[in-house]
Design an enzyme around this catalytic site. Structure first.
Site, mmCIF file in Angstrom:
data_model
loop_
_atom_site.group_PDB
_atom_site.id
_atom_site.type_symbol
_atom_site.label_atom_id
_atom_site.label_comp_id
_atom_site.label_asym_id
_atom_site.label_seq_id
_atom_site.Cartn_x
_atom_site.Cartn_y
_atom_site.Cartn_z
ATOM 1 N N HIS A 121 -14.190 -0.898 5.582
ATOM 2 C CA HIS A 121 -13.296 -1.450 5.906
ATOM 3 C C HIS A 121 -13.466 -1.939 7.471
ATOM 4 C CE1 HIS A 121 -9.264 -1.820 7.983
ATOM 5 N NE2 HIS A 121 -8.991 -2.239 6.901
ATOM 6 N N SER A 147 -11.214 -0.262 -0.143
ATOM 7 C CA SER A 147 -9.744 -1.103 -0.109
ATOM 8 C C SER A 147 -9.554 -2.289 -0.672
ATOM 9 C CB SER A 147 -9.387 -1.396 1.318
ATOM 10 O OG SER A 147 -10.220 -2.285 2.125
ATOM 11 N N LYS A 164 0.344 4.379 4.448
ATOM 12 C CA LYS A 164 -0.098 3.943 3.002
ATOM 13 C C LYS A 164 0.622 5.175 1.786
ATOM 14 C CE LYS A 164 -4.041 1.044 3.901
ATOM 15 N NZ LYS A 164 -3.961 0.813 5.320
ATOM 16 N N HIS A 192 -6.976 5.138 1.738
ATOM 17 C CA HIS A 192 -6.479 4.667 0.079
ATOM 18 C C HIS A 192 -6.579 5.648 -0.977
ATOM 19 C CE1 HIS A 192 -6.051 0.391 1.478
ATOM 20 N NE2 HIS A 192 -6.980 0.711 2.196
ATOM 21 N N ASN A 204 0.944 -1.267 -0.011
ATOM 22 C CA ASN A 204 -0.044 0.208 0.223
ATOM 23 C C ASN A 204 0.922 1.206 -0.068
ATOM 24 O OD1 ASN A 204 -2.465 -1.502 -0.049
ATOM 25 N ND2 ASN A 204 -2.339 -1.453 2.230
ATOM 26 N N ASP A 261 -13.159 7.905 5.532
ATOM 27 C CA ASP A 261 -12.013 7.130 5.659
ATOM 28 C C ASP A 261 -11.256 7.329 4.309
ATOM 29 O OD1 ASP A 261 -9.873 5.616 5.719
ATOM 30 O OD2 ASP A 261 -11.098 4.042 6.974
#
Length: 377
Positions: A133, A178, A229, A206, A47, A203
């Protein structure tokens, strides 16, 4: 007398029988090339989207922080675990997220748990996307609030649930999901939260390439992110209004009772955040975008799933790639829904065009991948 080891072996045997057994496999390398069980492999599993974990400035910042502050924060943040570095990083993260203030947690997982348990009181309803997630799922479970699940990216379903619910409301969603690499429609989601007076918890772990939520009048929002990440370090953060951040400092148990983020990780994240907001950061994002388009043109994120369905098929494909020197892990339930086991290709700005060519060639030689899954690979 119960024998716990016998019980554990029986449980493990059950996992092996249904292809759900997992084990730790060491990857030794600096960047995308390393060794797995003595074999040299090219990894498409990390990631580290912008390749900052190995950036010279980031590594130097971590080393300098250890020399100045030592290896650990030595206590929780409210005792003596706060260093000046924490304040610098939190100011940088607040600025980056166009927020009044930010708070750093010891991991992104803890950041989600802290927000949802501290704010999700009994008079609150949480509205969570069904593919959120595990850290969001667990935060909802641990909160005292009621939780309603809306269908993935189905804002009409969310609108119906919000309209049918009274009291205080929190909508929680990832911006980039994700396992599928798809993105939430942030402007429409923000508008919906404004219409219903809901706090939006977003969130963005990513979202190396976005989408980024534009300032929205009347929107109450908390940005949750990770330092592990895009920034290549370790830790998590929440950015939002000063009042909400102050409340988290006083009520988020996994912030109050956890040792502060280490000086090395804090300094590394700060250096990486500064790079991200520089011209070099723009160049790294442009490079990542071009690599994604080589594999799957127009795809929204650096996460490219190749869905195979059955667990055994995903494991076989991953093993075949490994034999060819390509490391792409098989992702199986409960990480993804049953029947959607997959290869999860994660791209990084540290990859080269030649590396992408190697991946595409190895994927084309796989036995178990339907042709429509490879049409862009």
């Amino acid at each position: 007398m119960n024998d716990w080891n016998t019980w554990a072996e029986r449980e493990l045997s059950g996992l092996r029988a249904i292809n759900r057994y997992r084990e730790l496999i060491a990857f030794d390398g600096d960047g995308p090339i390393g060794t797995v069980r003595g074999q040299r492999v090219l990894s498409f599993a990390s990631n580290d989207y912008l390749g900052l974990a190995c950036h010279p400035q980031v590594k130097l910042a971590a080393i300098s922080a250890i020399e100045r502050f030592g290896t650990g924060a030595t206590a929780s943040r409210l005792i003596v675990g706060t260093r000046s570095l924490h304040g610098e990083l939190e100011s940088q993260l607040a600025q980056w997220n166009l927020s009044e203030r930010a708070l750093v947690f010891s991991s992104g997982y803890l950041a989600n748990l802290g927000v949802l348990t501290a704010l999700g009181e009994q008079d609150v309803t949480l509205f969570s996307d069904e593919l959120n997630h595990a850290s969001i799922i667990d935060g909802c479970r641990l909160a005292k609030a009621r939780t309603l699940i809306y269908r993935h990216l189905d804002l009409q379903h969310l609108r119906e649930l919000l309209s049918q619910t009274s009291g205080r409301k929190i909508v929680v969603s990832e911006s980039v999901f994700s396992m599928d690499g798809d993105t939430a429609p942030l402007p429409a989601l923000a508008e919906l939260c404004c219409d219903h007076g809901a706090l939006l918890v977003l969130d963005e772990a990513h979202a190396a390439l976005g989408p980024k939520l534009a300032p929205t009048p009347g929107l109450q929002v908390l940005h949750v992110g990770t330092l592990s990440k895009t920034l290549g370090a370790l830790g998590g953060f929440v950015a939002g209004s000063s009042r909400l951040i102050e409340l988290l400092i006083n009520r988020a148990r996994n912030f109050i009772f956890t040792t502060g983020l280490s000086p090395a990780d804090t300094a590394a994240a700060l250096a990486a955040a500064r790079i991200c907001q520089s011209q070099e950061g723009d160049q790294l994002r442009a490079r990542l975008r071009s690599l994604i388009d080589m594999l799957r043109p127009g795809h929204a994120s650096a996460i490219v799933p190749i869905i195979l369905g059955e667990d055994a098929a995903a494991l076989a494909a991953s093993a075949q790639l490994r034999a060819a020197g390509i490391h792409v892990p098989a992702i199986r339930p409960p990480t993804v829904p049953k029947g959607t086991a997959r290869l999860r290709v994660a791209l990084s700005a540290s990859h080269t065009e030649a590396m992408l060519d190697s991946l595409r060639g190895a994927l084309a030689r796989l036995d178990s991948i339907p042709s429509h899954q490879l049409e862009h690979a």
